[in-house]
Design a protein around this motif. Structure first.
Motif, PDB file in Angstrom:
ATOM      1  N   ASN A  51      66.891  66.909  59.105  1.00  0.00           N
ATOM      2  CA  ASN A  51      67.878  65.978  59.644  1.00  0.00           C
ATOM      3  C   ASN A  51      68.747  65.318  58.564  1.00  0.00           C
ATOM      4  N   LEU A  52      68.526  65.672  57.322  1.00  0.00           N
ATOM      5  CA  LEU A  52      69.345  65.113  56.244  1.00  0.00           C
ATOM      6  C   LEU A  52      70.764  65.665  56.308  1.00  0.00           C
ATOM      7  N   GLN A  53      71.743  64.796  56.119  1.00  0.00           N
ATOM      8  CA  GLN A  53      73.132  65.261  56.088  1.00  0.00           C
ATOM      9  C   GLN A  53      73.456  65.908  54.745  1.00  0.00           C
ATOM     10  N   ASN A  54      72.844  65.442  53.688  1.00  0.00           N
ATOM     11  CA  ASN A  54      73.109  65.955  52.349  1.00  0.00           C
ATOM     12  C   ASN A  54      71.891  66.717  51.810  1.00  0.00           C
ATOM     13  N   ARG A  55      71.372  67.634  52.608  1.00  0.00           N
ATOM     14  CA  ARG A  55      70.144  68.358  52.269  1.00  0.00           C
ATOM     15  C   ARG A  55      70.243  69.083  50.932  1.00  0.00           C
ATOM     16  N   SER A  56      71.346  69.788  50.671  1.00  0.00           N
ATOM     17  CA  SER A  56      71.453  70.549  49.419  1.00  0.00           C
ATOM     18  C   SER A  56      71.423  69.621  48.208  1.00  0.00           C
ATOM     19  N   ALA A  57      72.043  68.452  48.319  1.00  0.00           N
ATOM     20  CA  ALA A  57      72.003  67.485  47.221  1.00  0.00           C
ATOM     21  C   ALA A  57      70.572  66.982  47.016  1.00  0.00           C
ATOM     22  N   LYS A  58      69.846  66.765  48.106  1.00  0.00           N
ATOM     23  CA  LYS A  58      68.457  66.307  48.019  1.00  0.00           C
ATOM     24  C   LYS A  58      67.563  67.391  47.407  1.00  0.00           C
ATOM     25  N   GLU A  59      67.788  68.669  47.773  1.00  0.00           N
ATOM     26  CA  GLU A  59      67.033  69.779  47.178  1.00  0.00           C
ATOM     27  C   GLU A  59      67.270  69.835  45.675  1.00  0.00           C
ATOM     28  N   GLU A  61      68.234  67.378  43.710  1.00  0.00           N
ATOM     29  CA  GLU A  61      67.596  66.202  43.117  1.00  0.00           C
ATOM     30  C   GLU A  61      66.087  66.413  42.985  1.00  0.00           C
ATOM     31  N   LEU A  62      65.461  66.996  44.004  1.00  0.00           N
ATOM     32  CA  LEU A  62      64.026  67.281  43.962  1.00  0.00           C
ATOM     33  C   LEU A  62      63.702  68.229  42.822  1.00  0.00           C
ATOM     34  N   ARG A  63      64.478  69.314  42.680  1.00  0.00           N
ATOM     35  CA  ARG A  63      64.231  70.278  41.602  1.00  0.00           C
ATOM     36  C   ARG A  63      64.328  69.605  40.236  1.00  0.00           C
ATOM     37  N   LEU A  64      65.350  68.776  40.046  1.00  0.00           N
ATOM     38  CA  LEU A  64      65.509  68.082  38.765  1.00  0.00           C
ATOM     39  C   LEU A  64      64.336  67.151  38.491  1.00  0.00           C
ATOM     40  N   GLN A  65      63.939  66.372  39.500  1.00  0.00           N
ATOM     41  CA  GLN A  65      62.817  65.450  39.330  1.00  0.00           C
ATOM     42  C   GLN A  65      61.506  66.202  39.096  1.00  0.00           C
ATOM     43  N   ALA A  66      61.312  67.311  39.805  1.00  0.00           N
ATOM     44  CA  ALA A  66      60.097  68.117  39.627  1.00  0.00           C
ATOM     45  C   ALA A  66      60.054  68.689  38.210  1.00  0.00           C
ATOM     46  N   ASN A  67      61.175  69.230  37.743  1.00  0.00           N
ATOM     47  CA  ASN A  67      61.229  69.789  36.390  1.00  0.00           C
ATOM     48  C   ASN A  67      60.952  68.714  35.346  1.00  0.00           C
ATOM     49  N   GLN A  68      61.552  67.553  35.503  1.00  0.00           N
ATOM     50  CA  GLN A  68      61.326  66.461  34.556  1.00  0.00           C
ATOM     51  C   GLN A  68      59.857  66.024  34.575  1.00  0.00           C
ATOM     52  N   SER A  69      59.262  65.984  35.746  1.00  0.00           N
ATOM     53  CA  SER A  69      57.846  65.606  35.852  1.00  0.00           C
ATOM     54  C   SER A  69      56.952  66.630  35.165  1.00  0.00           C
ATOM     55  N   LEU A  70      57.209  67.915  35.395  1.00  0.00           N
ATOM     56  CA  LEU A  70      56.403  68.953  34.747  1.00  0.00           C
ATOM     57  C   LEU A  70      56.533  68.881  33.226  1.00  0.00           C
ATOM     58  N   ILE A  71      57.751  68.650  32.753  1.00  0.00           N
ATOM     59  CA  ILE A  71      57.966  68.550  31.304  1.00  0.00           C
ATOM     60  C   ILE A  71      57.224  67.345  30.736  1.00  0.00           C
ATOM     61  N   ARG A  72      57.298  66.208  31.403  1.00  0.00           N
ATOM     62  CA  ARG A  72      56.575  65.016  30.936  1.00  0.00           C
ATOM     63  C   ARG A  72      55.061  65.252  30.931  1.00  0.00           C
ATOM     64  N   LEU A  73      54.554  65.861  31.994  1.00  0.00           N
ATOM     65  CA  LEU A  73      53.124  66.143  32.067  1.00  0.00           C
ATOM     66  C   LEU A  73      52.706  67.098  30.953  1.00  0.00           C
ATOM     67  N   ALA A  74      53.509  68.133  30.723  1.00  0.00           N
ATOM     68  CA  ALA A  74      53.202  69.088  29.654  1.00  0.00           C
ATOM     69  C   ALA A  74      53.255  68.410  28.292  1.00  0.00           C
ATOM     70  N   ASN A  75      54.251  67.569  28.079  1.00  0.00           N
ATOM     71  CA  ASN A  75      54.349  66.853  26.801  1.00  0.00           C
ATOM     72  C   ASN A  75      53.151  65.942  26.578  1.00  0.00           C
ATOM     73  N   SER A  76      52.580  65.416  27.648  1.00  0.00           N
ATOM     74  CA  SER A  76      51.397  64.562  27.490  1.00  0.00           C
ATOM     75  C   SER A  76      50.164  65.390  27.113  1.00  0.00           C
ATOM     76  N   LEU A  77      50.171  66.675  27.451  1.00  0.00           N
ATOM     77  CA  LEU A  77      49.044  67.554  27.131  1.00  0.00           C
ATOM     78  C   LEU A  77      49.200  68.249  25.788  1.00  0.00           C
ATOM     79  N   PHE A  78      50.372  68.808  25.567  1.00  0.00           N
ATOM     80  CA  PHE A  78      50.607  69.661  24.408  1.00  0.00           C
ATOM     81  C   PHE A  78      51.373  68.879  23.357  1.00  0.00           C
ATOM     82  N   THR A  79      50.638  68.188  22.516  1.00  0.00           N
ATOM     83  CA  THR A  79      51.267  67.374  21.487  1.00  0.00           C
ATOM     84  C   THR A  79      51.166  68.081  20.138  1.00  0.00           C
ATOM     85  N   GLY A  80      52.020  67.704  19.228  1.00  0.00           N
ATOM     86  CA  GLY A  80      52.001  68.322  17.905  1.00  0.00           C
ATOM     87  C   GLY A  80      52.762  69.624  17.906  1.00  0.00           C
TER      88      GLY A  80
END
Length: 160
Positions: A51-59, A61-80
């Motif tokens: 029912n979102l009017q701007n579904r593609s924009a939300k998709e 945004e989700l991809r960008l936020q998901a990618n940023q979250s994965l990168i942050r999580l990986a950076n917290s694990l793989f240091t050095g």
């Protein structure tokens, strides 16, 4: 409570159907299930997403936020010093039951990104390369299956 040393990788999934993101720490690469294996669509979230009017924009945004979250999580694990490590996989049961991304190639050529890690077995990578790997694989590991040529076989590539 889990020690960082016990975590071998990370895996994530962004669902465009229900507009959700999930991640999972992986204790045994290839054996542990991924978030896709357990993902269930919440009917309420699907209805709301439809029912979102701007579904593609939300998709997007989700991809960008998901990618940023994965990168942050990986950076917290793989240091050095971060590197890509390659292990040849010979066991058919491991390959048949592998949970994670798989890239199938007819031949491995020198212009493919996996060439250097597979040839050298260990390759140091910079932050940009690590981020690109995590975004492209939706996690920190991948199984490369090469059908023909000198490097035919299955190669598990993971960040360490």
């Amino acid at each position: 409570m889990v020690s960082k040393r016990d975590i071998q990788g990370i895996s994530g999934c962004s669902c465009e159907k229900c507009l959700s993101f999930e991640f999972q720490y992986i204790m045994r690469i290839g054996e542990d299930g991924t978030p896709w294996d357990k993902h269930l669509h919440n009917p309420h979230m699907i209805n709301e997403a439809n029912n979102l009017q701007n579904r593609s924009a939300k998709e997007h945004e989700l991809r960008l936020q998901a990618n940023q979250s994965l990168i942050r999580l990986a950076n917290s694990l793989f240091t050095g010093k971060v590197r890509l490590v390659v292990e040849p996989v010979l066991e058919a049961t491991f390959i048949a039951n592998f949970h994670g991304p798989v890239i199938k190639l007819d031949y491995l050529t020198s212009d493919h990104w996996a060439w250097s890690p597979i040839v050298n077995k260990v390759v140091g990578i910079d932050e940009t390369s690590m981020n690109n790997f995590i975004v492209d694989m939706a996690g920190s590991f991948v199984l490369i299956s090469v059908q023909n040529g000198s490097y035919s076989g299955h190669h598990l590539i993971y960040i360490s």
